[in-house]
Write a protein that holds these residues in place. Structure first.
Motif, PDB file in Angstrom:
ATOM      1  N   LYS A 290      26.618  32.955 -48.708  1.00 40.97           N
ATOM      2  CA  LYS A 290      26.321  31.930 -47.701  1.00 40.97           C
ATOM      3  C   LYS A 290      27.579  31.203 -47.232  1.00 40.97           C
ATOM      4  O   LYS A 290      27.499  30.275 -46.420  1.00 40.97           O
ATOM      5  CB  LYS A 290      25.328  30.914 -48.266  1.00 40.97           C
ATOM      6  CG  LYS A 290      23.901  31.425 -48.386  1.00 40.97           C
ATOM      7  CD  LYS A 290      23.235  31.524 -47.025  1.00 40.97           C
ATOM      8  CE  LYS A 290      21.771  31.890 -47.146  1.00 40.97           C
ATOM      9  NZ  LYS A 290      21.118  31.969 -45.815  1.00 40.97           N
ATOM     10  N   GLY A 291      28.736  31.606 -47.758  1.00 41.40           N
ATOM     11  CA  GLY A 291      29.990  31.009 -47.306  1.00 41.40           C
ATOM     12  C   GLY A 291      30.520  29.897 -48.173  1.00 41.40           C
ATOM     13  O   GLY A 291      31.500  29.223 -47.809  1.00 41.40           O
ATOM     14  N   PHE A 292      29.914  29.666 -49.337  1.00 36.58           N
ATOM     15  CA  PHE A 292      30.421  28.650 -50.270  1.00 36.58           C
ATOM     16  C   PHE A 292      31.520  29.283 -51.125  1.00 36.58           C
ATOM     17  O   PHE A 292      31.286  29.734 -52.246  1.00 36.58           O
ATOM     18  CB  PHE A 292      29.296  28.111 -51.156  1.00 36.58           C
ATOM     19  CG  PHE A 292      28.324  27.217 -50.438  1.00 36.58           C
ATOM     20  CD1 PHE A 292      28.530  25.843 -50.372  1.00 36.58           C
ATOM     21  CD2 PHE A 292      27.201  27.747 -49.814  1.00 36.58           C
ATOM     22  CE1 PHE A 292      27.637  25.019 -49.709  1.00 36.58           C
ATOM     23  CE2 PHE A 292      26.297  26.925 -49.154  1.00 36.58           C
ATOM     24  CZ  PHE A 292      26.513  25.557 -49.097  1.00 36.58           C
ATOM     25  N   ALA A 303      25.682  18.867 -55.176  1.00 34.97           N
ATOM     26  CA  ALA A 303      24.533  18.627 -54.306  1.00 34.97           C
ATOM     27  C   ALA A 303      24.430  19.642 -53.160  1.00 34.97           C
ATOM     28  O   ALA A 303      23.341  20.155 -52.888  1.00 34.97           O
ATOM     29  CB  ALA A 303      24.576  17.206 -53.762  1.00 34.97           C
ATOM     30  N   PRO A 304      25.547  19.970 -52.455  1.00 42.29           N
ATOM     31  CA  PRO A 304      25.433  20.947 -51.364  1.00 42.29           C
ATOM     32  C   PRO A 304      24.964  22.328 -51.847  1.00 42.29           C
ATOM     33  O   PRO A 304      24.216  23.009 -51.143  1.00 42.29           O
ATOM     34  CB  PRO A 304      26.849  21.011 -50.788  1.00 42.29           C
ATOM     35  CG  PRO A 304      27.502  19.746 -51.222  1.00 42.29           C
ATOM     36  CD  PRO A 304      26.914  19.429 -52.558  1.00 42.29           C
ATOM     37  N   HIS A 305      25.395  22.711 -53.041  1.00 39.31           N
ATOM     38  CA  HIS A 305      25.000  24.018 -53.581  1.00 39.31           C
ATOM     39  C   HIS A 305      23.514  24.038 -53.917  1.00 39.31           C
ATOM     40  O   HIS A 305      22.802  24.989 -53.575  1.00 39.31           O
ATOM     41  CB  HIS A 305      25.827  24.339 -54.829  1.00 39.31           C
ATOM     42  CG  HIS A 305      27.305  24.217 -54.620  1.00 39.31           C
ATOM     43  ND1 HIS A 305      28.089  23.362 -55.364  1.00 39.31           N
ATOM     44  CD2 HIS A 305      28.146  24.829 -53.737  1.00 39.31           C
ATOM     45  CE1 HIS A 305      29.344  23.457 -54.963  1.00 39.31           C
ATOM     46  NE2 HIS A 305      29.405  24.334 -53.976  1.00 39.31           N
ATOM     47  N   GLU A 306      23.048  22.972 -54.589  1.00 40.13           N
ATOM     48  CA  GLU A 306      21.627  22.897 -54.935  1.00 40.13           C
ATOM     49  C   GLU A 306      20.754  22.882 -53.689  1.00 40.13           C
ATOM     50  O   GLU A 306      19.706  23.531 -53.641  1.00 40.13           O
ATOM     51  CB  GLU A 306      21.362  21.643 -55.778  1.00 40.13           C
ATOM     52  CG  GLU A 306      21.964  21.691 -57.175  1.00 40.13           C
ATOM     53  CD  GLU A 306      21.750  20.420 -57.960  1.00 40.13           C
ATOM     54  OE1 GLU A 306      21.944  20.445 -59.186  1.00 40.13           O
ATOM     55  OE2 GLU A 306      21.386  19.387 -57.355  1.00 40.13           O
ATOM     56  N   PHE A 318      13.521  27.102 -60.111  1.00 40.51           N
ATOM     57  CA  PHE A 318      14.269  27.072 -61.367  1.00 40.51           C
ATOM     58  C   PHE A 318      15.570  27.854 -61.212  1.00 40.51           C
ATOM     59  O   PHE A 318      15.550  29.006 -60.764  1.00 40.51           O
ATOM     60  CB  PHE A 318      13.470  27.732 -62.497  1.00 40.51           C
ATOM     61  CG  PHE A 318      12.320  26.923 -63.025  1.00 40.51           C
ATOM     62  CD1 PHE A 318      12.544  25.744 -63.732  1.00 40.51           C
ATOM     63  CD2 PHE A 318      11.014  27.351 -62.833  1.00 40.51           C
ATOM     64  CE1 PHE A 318      11.474  25.014 -64.237  1.00 40.51           C
ATOM     65  CE2 PHE A 318       9.948  26.628 -63.337  1.00 40.51           C
ATOM     66  CZ  PHE A 318      10.176  25.459 -64.037  1.00 40.51           C
ATOM     67  N   ILE A 319      16.690  27.243 -61.581  1.00 43.75           N
ATOM     68  CA  ILE A 319      17.945  27.976 -61.764  1.00 43.75           C
ATOM     69  C   ILE A 319      18.114  28.131 -63.272  1.00 43.75           C
ATOM     70  O   ILE A 319      18.188  27.144 -64.003  1.00 43.75           O
ATOM     71  CB  ILE A 319      19.149  27.238 -61.157  1.00 43.75           C
ATOM     72  CG1 ILE A 319      18.904  26.945 -59.674  1.00 43.75           C
ATOM     73  CG2 ILE A 319      20.418  28.074 -61.323  1.00 43.75           C
ATOM     74  CD1 ILE A 319      20.007  26.126 -59.012  1.00 43.75           C
ATOM     75  N   GLY A 353      17.576  17.689 -54.928  1.00 44.14           N
ATOM     76  CA  GLY A 353      18.371  18.068 -56.087  1.00 44.14           C
ATOM     77  C   GLY A 353      17.579  18.252 -57.366  1.00 44.14           C
ATOM     78  O   GLY A 353      16.353  18.386 -57.361  1.00 44.14           O
ATOM     79  N   GLU A 354      18.304  18.251 -58.479  1.00 43.01           N
ATOM     80  CA  GLU A 354      17.709  18.504 -59.789  1.00 43.01           C
ATOM     81  C   GLU A 354      16.778  17.368 -60.208  1.00 43.01           C
ATOM     82  O   GLU A 354      17.162  16.205 -60.215  1.00 43.01           O
ATOM     83  CB  GLU A 354      18.821  18.647 -60.835  1.00 43.01           C
ATOM     84  CG  GLU A 354      18.321  18.840 -62.250  1.00 43.01           C
ATOM     85  CD  GLU A 354      19.391  18.586 -63.296  1.00 43.01           C
ATOM     86  OE1 GLU A 354      19.023  18.315 -64.449  1.00 43.01           O
ATOM     87  OE2 GLU A 354      20.590  18.630 -62.955  1.00 43.01           O
ATOM     88  N   ILE A 355      15.541  17.723 -60.553  1.00 48.34           N
ATOM     89  CA  ILE A 355      14.612  16.724 -61.065  1.00 48.34           C
ATOM     90  C   ILE A 355      14.295  16.964 -62.538  1.00 48.34           C
ATOM     91  O   ILE A 355      13.821  16.055 -63.227  1.00 48.34           O
ATOM     92  CB  ILE A 355      13.304  16.651 -60.247  1.00 48.34           C
ATOM     93  CG1 ILE A 355      12.623  18.018 -60.154  1.00 48.34           C
ATOM     94  CG2 ILE A 355      13.571  16.071 -58.864  1.00 48.34           C
ATOM     95  CD1 ILE A 355      11.221  17.949 -59.538  1.00 48.34           C
TER      96      ILE A 355
END
Length: 431
Positions: A290-292, A303-306, A318-319, A353-355
């Motif tokens: 995706k260009g990251f 945060a941008p990755h998540e 889930f990661i 984000g992560e919860i």
């Protein structure tokens, strides 16, 4: 005459009732006045017709100030235009305490001003709705875990050790010893699980992290279940069932609050188990495609990755199986790989984000002792924790859900500072 609350007026259609309330807002013309009343249980419009009440009552309705406290008497009438389906045809007003120069007026105010007046800002419709949703999530949490046979256990807030290292802890003196404000109750919940099988805690946690993002608080509340004889896959199932349950409970019981906040509920209606999964390995590949280019294997996600990963799904995702090097010492290694652990983060949709963070815990005594040594943790402080692996150790798993991030996601609020009654932020300890 019946004394009742706004949330209960539907029981008294076409009857006269008395309600203790505050004046949230008002407007009037020559012959009619409208009072927006709130009593903590909800909001209702009071209508005062000049020709139907004594002159002094009508003048009181016109002169009463915003946030004055009153007893209002009136007849409950059905009204299709009302969010709650009813309005109050007022026959009498008794002022209890007249407010003077209430600072939050019906106009735009800056965030810092509102935060300085958080004790008053809580009275607004928006904040009322967010707090009601928060309460529903808490209520549904107890219902879910009680029905699943969990026991509520309260871990200490003052601790003598740090479950995830000391870099983000608040230190204090405990008489002649060093102590810390808890950043997680997890280690104690593991001890409780060895006694009671399935347990959960709900309490405040503290992170001395100098972050100013919309996702971070210094003090926040965590729900932390821990389960004996539960392996990684078992834990993931509990997590997705729990999150599904609280979302559906909010949809069922807080429809008015969600509407007040302008929440797109179609995005919540789809939140039902099972949830999709992506491994850390595949997430890195996905982000690179995706260009990251800033992320490589072994890095933690920002945060941008998540957000980029979450945008590919319409449910929480889930990661799984993060590198061992970037996760805490207590996580169980993958049975076929030494470089990753049996863990998962649950990422909410829509950029929240992560919860949840969770894992299977190491249950082998020798391996846990080795991990403690590798992380240079003081063995005396963790003696009791290590003993859990010495006396009848079993496979066990657990996780922690951050309440405020979850409230923000479900309610659609942008910043977590609105999801806790009195937020503690990097530069805010008042009010």
């Amino acid at each position: 005459m019946v004394k009742t609350t706004i949330s209960e007026v539907y029981k008294y259609e076409d009857q006269e009732v008395k309600i203790g309330a505050w004046i949230a807002n008002k407007r009037s013309s020559g012959k009619i006045a409208f009072l927006q009343l709130r009593d903590g249980t909800g909001f209702i419009q009071g209508v005062i017709v000049k020709t139907d009440v004594p002159e002094e009552v009508f003048q009181e309705a016109k002169s009463v100030t915003q946030e004055s406290s009153v007893y209002v008497t009136g007849k409950v009438q059905k009204d299709e235009r009302s969010p709650i389906g009813y309005e109050l045809l007022v026959t009498n007003i008794e002022v209890i305490s007249r407010a003077v120069d209430y600072p939050i007026t019906p106009k735009e105010h800056g965030t810092e001003f509102l935060m300085d007046n958080r004790h008053l800002w809580l009275r607004s419709r928006r904040q009322h709705a967010v707090m009601k949703i928060r309460n529903e999530i808490i209520r549904a949490t107890y219902e879910f875990y009680n029905e699943q046979g969990f026991v509520k256990v309260d871990p200490p807030i003052l601790t003598g050790s740090a479950p995830e290292g000391t870099s983000e802890l608040f230190a204090t003196k405990y008489f002649d010893e060093d102590a810390y404000l808890s950043q997680s109750g997890q280690l104690y919940m593991e001890a409780a699980a060895m006694a009671l099988g399935k347990v959960f805690s709900f309490g405040p946690t503290f992170r001395a992290e100098k972050s100013k993002t919309r996702r971070h608080l210094i003090e926040f509340w965590m729900i932390e279940p821990e389960m004996a004889f539960y392996e990684h896959e078992d834990s993931l199932k509990v997590q997705e069932e729990y999150v599904s349950f609280i979302v559906q409970s909010v949809l069922k019981n807080c429809s008015l609050e969600l509407k007040t906040l302008g929440r797109d509920t179609s995005k919540l209606e789809n939140i039902k188990a099972p949830f999709p999964r992506i491994s850390y390995d595949d997430a890195i590949k996905f982000l690179n495609e995706k260009g990251f280019d800033d992320i490589k294997w072994g890095d933690d996600f920002g945060a941008p990755h998540e957000t980029a990963i979450a945008e590919s799904y319409d449910k929480p995702v889930f990661i799984t199986h993060y590198p061992k090097a970037i996760k805490p010492f207590y996580m169980q290694p993958h049975p076929e790989r030494d470089d990753v652990v049996l863990c998962a983060d649950l990422i909410a949709p829509e950029g929240y984000g992560e919860i949840i963070g969770g894992s299977e815990r190491i249950h082998d005594y020798d391996l846990m002792k080795k991990r403690l040594e590798e992380h240079n943790l003081e063995m005396d402080a963790y003696k009791w924790y290590l003993e859990l692996r010495q006396y009848g150790s079993v496979p066990h798993s657990g996780f922690g859900l951050g309440l405020e991030r979850t409230v923000a996601w479900i309610s659609g609020v942008e910043h977590v500072r609105e999801t806790i009654p009195f937020p503690r932020l990097l530069n805010r300890l008042y009010p």
